[in-house]
Every structure is written in C-alpha cells, then in structure tokens.
Design an enzyme around this catalytic site. Sequence first.
Site, PDB file in Angstrom:
ATOM      1  N   HIS A 178     -10.319 -55.850  38.159  1.00  0.00           N
ATOM      2  CA  HIS A 178     -11.365 -56.775  37.683  1.00  0.00           C
ATOM      3  C   HIS A 178     -11.277 -58.127  38.400  1.00  0.00           C
ATOM      4  CE1 HIS A 178     -11.686 -53.919  34.294  1.00  0.00           C
ATOM      5  NE2 HIS A 178     -10.364 -53.953  34.343  1.00  0.00           N
ATOM      6  N   SER A 224     -20.260 -73.382  62.286  1.00  0.00           N
ATOM      7  CA  SER A 224     -21.552 -73.727  61.729  1.00  0.00           C
ATOM      8  C   SER A 224     -22.192 -74.774  62.633  1.00  0.00           C
ATOM      9  CB  SER A 224     -21.350 -74.293  60.324  1.00  0.00           C
ATOM     10  OG  SER A 224     -22.417 -75.152  59.987  1.00  0.00           O
ATOM     11  N   LYS A 239     -16.330 -75.757  59.616  1.00  0.00           N
ATOM     12  CA  LYS A 239     -16.428 -74.344  59.225  1.00  0.00           C
ATOM     13  C   LYS A 239     -15.891 -73.361  60.257  1.00  0.00           C
ATOM     14  CE  LYS A 239     -18.394 -72.684  56.100  1.00  0.00           C
ATOM     15  NZ  LYS A 239     -19.729 -72.644  55.533  1.00  0.00           N
ATOM     16  N   GLU A 283     -18.461 -59.993  57.587  1.00  0.00           N
ATOM     17  CA  GLU A 283     -19.737 -60.127  56.863  1.00  0.00           C
ATOM     18  C   GLU A 283     -20.784 -59.179  57.436  1.00  0.00           C
ATOM     19  OE1 GLU A 283     -21.056 -64.261  55.988  1.00  0.00           O
ATOM     20  OE2 GLU A 283     -19.065 -64.791  56.692  1.00  0.00           O
ATOM     21  N   GLN A 290     -39.076 -35.333  64.597  1.00  0.00           N
ATOM     22  CA  GLN A 290     -38.896 -36.253  65.724  1.00  0.00           C
ATOM     23  C   GLN A 290     -38.343 -37.596  65.234  1.00  0.00           C
ATOM     24  OE1 GLN A 290     -41.626 -36.226  69.143  1.00  0.00           O
ATOM     25  NE2 GLN A 290     -42.297 -38.228  68.444  1.00  0.00           N
TER      26      GLN A 290
HETATM   27  N1  ARG Z   1     -39.976 -34.563  70.654  1.00  0.00           N
HETATM   28  C1  ARG Z   1     -39.896 -33.500  69.733  1.00  0.00           C
HETATM   29  C2  ARG Z   1     -38.846 -33.789  68.659  1.00  0.00           C
HETATM   30  O1  ARG Z   1     -38.104 -34.671  68.836  1.00  0.00           O
HETATM   31  C3  ARG Z   1     -39.524 -32.236  70.448  1.00  0.00           C
HETATM   32  C4  ARG Z   1     -40.018 -30.992  69.790  1.00  0.00           C
HETATM   33  C5  ARG Z   1     -41.485 -30.986  69.847  1.00  0.00           C
HETATM   34  N2  ARG Z   1     -42.012 -29.747  69.439  1.00  0.00           N
HETATM   35  C6  ARG Z   1     -43.290 -29.605  69.167  1.00  0.00           C
HETATM   36  N3  ARG Z   1     -43.703 -28.448  68.834  1.00  0.00           N
HETATM   37  N4  ARG Z   1     -44.132 -30.615  69.205  1.00  0.00           N
HETATM   38  O2  ARG Z   1     -38.778 -33.164  67.626  1.00  0.00           O
END
Ligand code: ARG
Length: 462
Positions: A158, A279, A285, A292, A324
């Site tokens: 605590h 600072s 400081k 941090e 993606q």
């Molecule tokens: N740039 C795409 C990704 O990172 C690659 C795969 C894309 N495939 C597709 N059918 N559009 O996922």
Amino acid sequence: MQDNQTWSGRFNEPVTELVKRYTASVEFDQRLAIFDIQGSLAHAQMLAACNIINNQDLADIRKGMSQIENEILSGQFEWSVDLEDVHLNIEKRLTALVGDAGKRLHTGRSRNDQVATDVRLFLRHAIDEILHLIASLQLALIELASRHTHTIMPGFTHMQVAQPVSFAHHLMAYFEMLKRDAERMQDTRRRVNRLPLGAAALAGTSYPIKREYVAELLGFEGVCENSLDAVSDRDFAIEFNAAASLLMTHLSRLSEELILWMSPRFGFIDIADRFCTGSSIMPQKKNPDVPELVRGKTGRVTGNLISLLTLMKSQPLAYNKDNQEDKEPLFDTVDTLQMTLRIYADMMGGITVKPEAMRNAALQGYATATDLADYLVKKGLPFRDAHEAVAQAVRFAESKSCDLAELKLEELQQFSNLVTDDIFAILTLEGSLAARNHIGGTAPQQVEAAIARARKYLEGKH
Ligand code: ARG
C-alpha cells in the site's frame, strides 16, 4: 487495361487517387521485403522440385531476387504506391528483370498466404531478438543485485513501509517477471513458426505442391493444417502483442519505482544523466524521462493489442482486407519493445544506489514490528495476541517519535512480559532480513542463492 494493376483486367475504370492511397500498404509493408524474398525463393525452389516450373525459371528467379535484394538494401529500389503492396512491387520488378520466370513465381500461391508467411517470418525474427534483449536486461539486473544483497530498504505494501527487504531482493522480483515474459515469448514463437504457404487464396491449390518442403526450407516447425485458418487468423500476432504488453507492464512498474526512488523525497537512487533531461524553465531539474516514457509507451503497446483484437473480432473466414491493418500495430509493438529493452539494460547499469537513504527509510516505518510479533509467538503467545501487543508498542513508540529498537527494555516489557534483552538483535534490520531464510525470502544467503540460480539460467540460454 492498366498495366500497373495486376488484377485490373476485369475493371472498367481505375481506382481514384484517394482510394489507391487508402488501400495501398507499401509505405509500411515494404519493411517485410527481405522476408517476402525469402518466402518467394523457398516457394520457387519447391515449384522447381515439383516440376511446376523448370530449373531455368528457378535460376532466373534467384538471379532477379538477388539483385532486388541488393537494390532494397542499398535504398535504390523504387517503391510504387501504384503497385499497392510489397508483394506486387517485388513481383513486378522481378518480371522487369527476368521476364516470364518472374510471372511464373506466383503459380500456386496467393498474396493471402504470402503475406501471412511474411508476417510470421518477420515476427519469428523479432521474437529471437527480443529474447536476446530480455536476457541482457536480466543480466543487468543480476549485476546490480549481486552488489546489494546486504543493502536494506523498506519493502512496501500500500506504499506504506511494511518490512525490510534487500535492494537485491527487490530487483530479483523483476528478474522473475522477465523470466516469465521470456517463457511467454518462447511459447508464442512455436505457434508463430508455422507455414501458411500452400493455402493459396483460401482453399489450397490445384498444383502438386509440397508444403512440408517449403516449411523445411524456411525453418518452420510445420505447416498450418487448414488453408482457411492459415490465411485468415492473426492470433499469433495477437498473442505476441499480449506477451509484449505484459512485458511492458512489468517495465512500467519498475519505471514507476525508479521515478519514485529518484525523487528527493525518497533519494534511494540516482539515474545516470544520459537517461535524464532538464527543464527549460527550472534550472535545478533533472527529470527521469526514460522511465516516464517507458510508462507512457506501455499504454501504446497495450493499445496495439486492443487494435489487433478488435481487427480480428468480426472477421468471417477467410482472408479479409482488414488484415492489412495488422502490420502497423505489430511493427510499432516490436520497435517499441526492442528499443525499450535495449535502453533499459543500459539504464540499470547506470544506477547509483544510496544505501544510507534506503536504510534511514527502513528505520522510520516500524518495519520490524512483525519481527517483534514473531518473537512473542516463538515464546508462546498466540499470534493474534502478539499482534495486539506489538500494535500497542508501536503506538507508544510513535508517541515518543522513536523506533521500536530505541525503546528501553522496561518500556517494551509493559506490552508483554515475555520480552527479554535478546529482543534487540531481533529488532535490527539485519536481524529481520536474516530471519527470512527460506527459498523466496529476503535473507542475504537466500538472495545470493537466487542470483546464482539466475546466472545459471542465463548461461543455459547461450
Ligand atoms: N497487402 C495485403 C495485406 O497486407 C496483402 C494481401 C492482399 N490480398 C488481397 N486479396 N487483397 O494483407
């Protein structure tokens, strides 16, 4: 048909400029290039071994890829957003360099299994580096701890002074956390290290491929056993990020302590100037910026975990473009974690310990009150009665603004006639530490044994 778009034969109009930029990933996924090439070379070697392409095609692909790799590493490769992603950029360049062999490379494969493979290769490499960095930080902790098994500080619960512990014991708590973090990374690595290639777009491929052969070439422990799963799930990235979040959380806790300990109110340690800044307005400081920032960046890594989980949660099978979006959080987590670990090992080596301040703090909060209670219990008093007697004694000492050890024998005896003059050895900080002499306890002998075990563990890693 626009010749810069691989799939554009069926489209009446090109995408707008904005959509092109919105859907492209090449700006960030070019980072996968080296792994993309590795995957392609293994795939091509398998295609040749299975007589799906001929040996001349394989030779051409190898020659072209070697040049592309050089272009990428030397910064000469021209990335084009028109070619959407890293995969299409490389394939297009390969075809420009070696002609038809380049066009044959994509036989029996899809970008869906290709990108999943690339991300796994990337992550496996990142994990290996992280494991190495964790070990370096653990070694830095051990080095510091081994000099402080007799340096006594207050242990807190605590945030109130609880019982004395050694500084080494406190540091070794973080060694244990990091040990589990490394285990989690190692365990995640086994599930990362599986080959998606061969899954093709989602259902597998009609060519007579040999997936196990590609897995072997790429050092994977096996293949993903369901094609739909192989191209769609990113659970391996999520669990990596979960392990990374925990690791960062541990470092964030240690950072919080370093910050407190460095504040003049504690004055337990000093952090080397190279990890601090001043600072712009207050000349006196010296701020613990690095710890941090570690605390702050923990939020960022945990945020990446939430991003990845949220990215996955509503996706139907199989591949969706959502995936993606896995890359930026994942890359950010890897970069943040690796940089943090690298800085941290160095920072722990640059800590100056102030044993006097630690000792004074431990003397102030009645840290040996439990020892007095235990002493009475060993003389036959039930623990609850001992607890009450000591509470009264602490109250009395507090009214006199002194420590328990500074009370006279007769004063202590007012609270229990079981007290004799052997009590004063018990009430010292050293006595308190020495008494906790079992595995996991803070007695110097035990902490030295813990450090020896830790060294042995680290040696086993090399
Ligand atoms: N740039 C795409 C990704 O990172 C690659 C795969 C894309 N495939 C597709 N059918 N559009 O996922």
